[in-house]
Write a protein that holds these residues in place. Structure first.
Motif, PDB file in Angstrom:
ATOM      1  N   ASN A 266       0.818  -1.217   0.000  1.00 34.71           N
ATOM      2  CA  ASN A 266       0.000   0.000   0.000  1.00 34.71           C
ATOM      3  C   ASN A 266       0.853   1.269   0.000  1.00 34.71           C
ATOM      4  OD1 ASN A 266      -2.181   1.679   0.027  1.00 34.71           O
ATOM      5  ND2 ASN A 266      -2.287   1.717   2.280  1.00 34.71           N
ATOM      6  N   ILE A 267       1.961   1.227  -0.744  1.00 35.31           N
ATOM      7  CA  ILE A 267       2.767   2.454  -0.853  1.00 35.31           C
ATOM      8  C   ILE A 267       2.772   2.954  -2.294  1.00 35.31           C
ATOM      9  CG2 ILE A 267       4.230   2.258   1.199  1.00 35.31           C
ATOM     10  CD1 ILE A 267       6.278   0.784  -0.439  1.00 35.31           C
ATOM     11  N   GLY A 268       1.777   2.474  -3.065  1.00 35.97           N
ATOM     12  CA  GLY A 268       1.626   3.023  -4.412  1.00 35.97           C
ATOM     13  C   GLY A 268       0.737   4.250  -4.342  1.00 35.97           C
ATOM     14  N   GLY A 269       0.656   4.981  -5.438  1.00 34.62           N
ATOM     15  CA  GLY A 269      -0.295   6.086  -5.528  1.00 34.62           C
ATOM     16  C   GLY A 269       0.213   7.393  -4.965  1.00 34.62           C
ATOM     17  N   ALA A 270      -0.688   8.375  -4.995  1.00 31.46           N
ATOM     18  CA  ALA A 270      -0.319   9.746  -4.605  1.00 31.46           C
ATOM     19  C   ALA A 270      -0.219   9.894  -3.089  1.00 31.46           C
ATOM     20  CB  ALA A 270      -1.316  10.730  -5.180  1.00 31.46           C
ATOM     21  N   PHE A 271       0.647  10.816  -2.699  1.00 25.93           N
ATOM     22  CA  PHE A 271       0.858  11.077  -1.268  1.00 25.93           C
ATOM     23  C   PHE A 271      -0.132  12.131  -0.769  1.00 25.93           C
ATOM     24  CE2 PHE A 271       2.976  11.247   2.665  1.00 25.93           C
ATOM     25  CZ  PHE A 271       3.337  12.537   2.990  1.00 25.93           C
ATOM     26  N   GLY A 272      -0.679  12.914  -1.773  1.00 27.27           N
ATOM     27  CA  GLY A 272      -1.678  13.914  -1.387  1.00 27.27           C
ATOM     28  C   GLY A 272      -1.083  15.293  -1.163  1.00 27.27           C
ATOM     29  N   GLN A 273       0.183  15.474  -1.583  1.00 30.11           N
ATOM     30  CA  GLN A 273       0.800  16.809  -1.512  1.00 30.11           C
ATOM     31  C   GLN A 273       1.525  17.086  -2.820  1.00 30.11           C
ATOM     32  OE1 GLN A 273       3.517  17.327   1.759  1.00 30.11           O
ATOM     33  NE2 GLN A 273       2.010  16.672   3.313  1.00 30.11           N
ATOM     34  N   THR A 274       1.815  18.365  -3.086  1.00 30.21           N
ATOM     35  CA  THR A 274       2.620  18.675  -4.282  1.00 30.21           C
ATOM     36  C   THR A 274       3.990  19.162  -3.821  1.00 30.21           C
ATOM     37  OG1 THR A 274       1.805  20.936  -4.317  1.00 30.21           O
ATOM     38  CG2 THR A 274       0.620  19.345  -5.694  1.00 30.21           C
ATOM     39  N   ASN A 275       4.998  18.940  -4.669  1.00 32.94           N
ATOM     40  CA  ASN A 275       6.340  19.420  -4.291  1.00 32.94           C
ATOM     41  C   ASN A 275       6.566  20.817  -4.871  1.00 32.94           C
ATOM     42  OD1 ASN A 275       6.918  19.171  -7.005  1.00 32.94           O
ATOM     43  ND2 ASN A 275       8.062  17.252  -6.784  1.00 32.94           N
ATOM     44  N   VAL A 276       7.767  21.350  -4.649  1.00 27.16           N
ATOM     45  CA  VAL A 276       8.055  22.743  -5.043  1.00 27.16           C
ATOM     46  C   VAL A 276       7.874  22.956  -6.541  1.00 27.16           C
ATOM     47  CG1 VAL A 276      10.520  22.241  -5.336  1.00 27.16           C
ATOM     48  CG2 VAL A 276       9.799  24.577  -4.797  1.00 27.16           C
ATOM     49  N   GLN A 277       7.915  21.842  -7.326  1.00 27.89           N
ATOM     50  CA  GLN A 277       7.744  21.979  -8.771  1.00 27.89           C
ATOM     51  C   GLN A 277       6.276  22.035  -9.138  1.00 27.89           C
ATOM     52  OE1 GLN A 277      11.067  20.969  -9.820  1.00 27.89           O
ATOM     53  NE2 GLN A 277      11.525  19.932  -7.908  1.00 27.89           N
ATOM     54  N   GLY A 278       5.400  21.890  -8.091  1.00 34.32           N
ATOM     55  CA  GLY A 278       3.965  21.852  -8.387  1.00 34.32           C
ATOM     56  C   GLY A 278       3.527  20.469  -8.855  1.00 34.32           C
ATOM     57  N   GLU A 279       4.428  19.486  -8.733  1.00 34.04           N
ATOM     58  CA  GLU A 279       4.070  18.121  -9.159  1.00 34.04           C
ATOM     59  C   GLU A 279       3.456  17.367  -7.980  1.00 34.04           C
ATOM     60  OE1 GLU A 279       7.937  17.641 -12.143  1.00 34.04           O
ATOM     61  OE2 GLU A 279       7.945  16.872 -10.089  1.00 34.04           O
ATOM     62  N   GLU A 280       2.474  16.534  -8.290  1.00 35.95           N
ATOM     63  CA  GLU A 280       1.861  15.720  -7.228  1.00 35.95           C
ATOM     64  C   GLU A 280       2.892  14.695  -6.763  1.00 35.95           C
ATOM     65  OE1 GLU A 280      -2.393  13.687  -6.344  1.00 35.95           O
ATOM     66  OE2 GLU A 280      -1.502  13.291  -8.326  1.00 35.95           O
ATOM     67  N   GLN A 281       3.148  14.672  -5.467  1.00 43.86           N
ATOM     68  CA  GLN A 281       4.139  13.721  -4.949  1.00 43.86           C
ATOM     69  C   GLN A 281       3.514  12.335  -4.852  1.00 43.86           C
ATOM     70  OE1 GLN A 281       5.238  15.803  -1.254  1.00 43.86           O
ATOM     71  NE2 GLN A 281       7.359  15.774  -1.988  1.00 43.86           N
ATOM     72  N   GLN A 282       4.234  11.320  -5.284  1.00 47.16           N
ATOM     73  CA  GLN A 282       3.817   9.943  -5.100  1.00 47.16           C
ATOM     74  C   GLN A 282       4.340   9.472  -3.739  1.00 47.16           C
ATOM     75  OE1 GLN A 282       1.875   8.493  -7.671  1.00 47.16           O
ATOM     76  NE2 GLN A 282       1.974  10.664  -8.238  1.00 47.16           N
TER      77      GLN A 282
END
Ligand code: FBP
Length: 345
Positions: free
Chosen positions: A64-80
């Motif tokens: 269960n460590i696949g998928g999105a983390f629910g935050q974006t990083n400084v690049q504006g990318e959705e963090q996995q």
């Protein structure tokens, strides 16, 4: 008491497992006259974190460590989730090791000061490259660059310690989590590749003294951006098609780069209307691969200048990237800079 000199076994009963990464690092320490073992230990710390991240990526679907983390990083990318896990694992290994004073990470807005009075190295890292491929079981990677700090050890971290051009790297490498897991690195004395033997938990030398073919027949570029390309890029890709080169684009920089490094080829991520400075980050993607490319007899440019000569200005700055076999990159530059001389090393 009888004493006999050791005779290596000739029976062939137990095949040699080869040279471990540890032993190789130790044997190469003599390349550095003033080596104190810190860089060697730092490389070991990175290898340890890579083993753990390898385990996590292998079992991502079960844990269960696949998928999105629910935050974006400084690049504006959705963090996995695996982006975040890999970032934690490398940060922890580098901070515990004691050789590093500061870290630049794709997943961190700012420079991370490890407040380590004895650390003389700065590490720039993309903990998990190819995020769009994490959940679909396609090869992903880790990319790292290592610099010696410029200011005295123990003094506050300064901009000059971080904003160093790629040619100042003392070591760089990547880990490829693919059909097998490999760690490929250089310390400025050639490029060597190690394959991870899961059952023994060790990296073994499998690709000594990697040299990229001077020419190739593979081109790697996201043709989905074709409508945003300059005429030079369009003409070059048309030339690749007319020359019947094979199009191969995994969408994981490390995987595309690794294939082209071994087989001959070119990877291009040009500037586009959407990404006027390209997409890839100079400090923790382009610089490391450019150092490895040049050490393997290949080329890396932003289309105008050598990647390793670029003076960084911002932490997460992007750069167009053309990297791969010397003849192919020069050919591409001919198309991109119709009026300018091709880039020659
Ligand atoms: P991250 O996944 O670390 O953000 O890296 C960028 C990257 O995924 C490269 O690995 C890859 O080559 C490129 O972006 C793919 O971009 P695009 O989907 O625009 O072709």
């Amino acid at each position: 008491m009888k004493i006999l000199p050791y005779q290596p076994d000739q029976s062939g009963m137990a095949y040699s497992v080869g040279t471990t990464l540890d032993r190789f690092i130790k044997s190469k320490q003599s390349d550095f006259p003033f080596a104190s073992g810190e860089l060697s230990q730092l490389l070991r710390d990175i290898a340890l974190a890579a083993k753990i991240v390898n385990r996590e990526t292998n079992r991502a679907g079960l844990a269960n460590i696949g998928g999105a983390f629910g935050q974006t990083n400084v690049q504006g990318e959705e963090q996995q989730k695996l982006d975040v896990i890999a970032n934690i694992r490398f940060m922890r290994a580098l901070s515990k090791g004691g050789e590093v004073c500061a870290i630049v990470s794709e997943e961190e807005d700012s420079v991370i000061d490890l407040q380590n009075g004895s650390g003389k190295y700065v590490v720039a890292i993309d903990p998990l490259d190819g995020s769009s491929n994490i959940d679909v079981n396609i090869s992903i990677g880790t990319i790292f660059s290592i610099y010696r700090r410029k200011t005295p050890v123990g003094s506050p971290i300064q901009e000059e310690d971080i904003m160093q051009p790629g040619k100042e790297q003392v070591a760089a490498g990547y880990v490829l989590y693919g059909s097998s897991t490999m760690l490929v690195y250089t310390t400025g004395f050639g490029v060597n590749g190690f394959t991870y033997e899961n059952s023994l938990g060790e990296f073994f030398l499998s690709h000594p003294a990697i040299q990229a073919p001077k020419d190739g027949k593979i081109y790697s570029i996201n043709e989905g951006s074709e409508l945003e390309w300059t005429p030079g890029v369009k003409n070059y890709v048309d030339h690749c098609k007319k020359s019947q080169y094979s199009a191969r684009y995994i969408g994981s920089l490390v995987a595309d780069f690794h294939r082209n490094l071994l087989k001959g080829g070119i990877y291009g991520y040009p500037s586009t209307q959407k990404n006027p400075n390209g997409k890839l980050r100079l400090l923790y993607e382009a610089n490391a691969l450019a150092f490895i490319a040049e050490q393997a007899g290949a080329i890396a440019t932003d289309g105008v200048q050598r990647i390793l000569d670029i003076q960084p200005e911002t932490l997460h700055q992007r750069t167009p990237l053309w990297i791969g076999s010397e003849k192919m990159v020069n050919e591409a530059m001919g198309f991109l800079n119709k009026k300018r001389e091709a880039v020659n090393l």
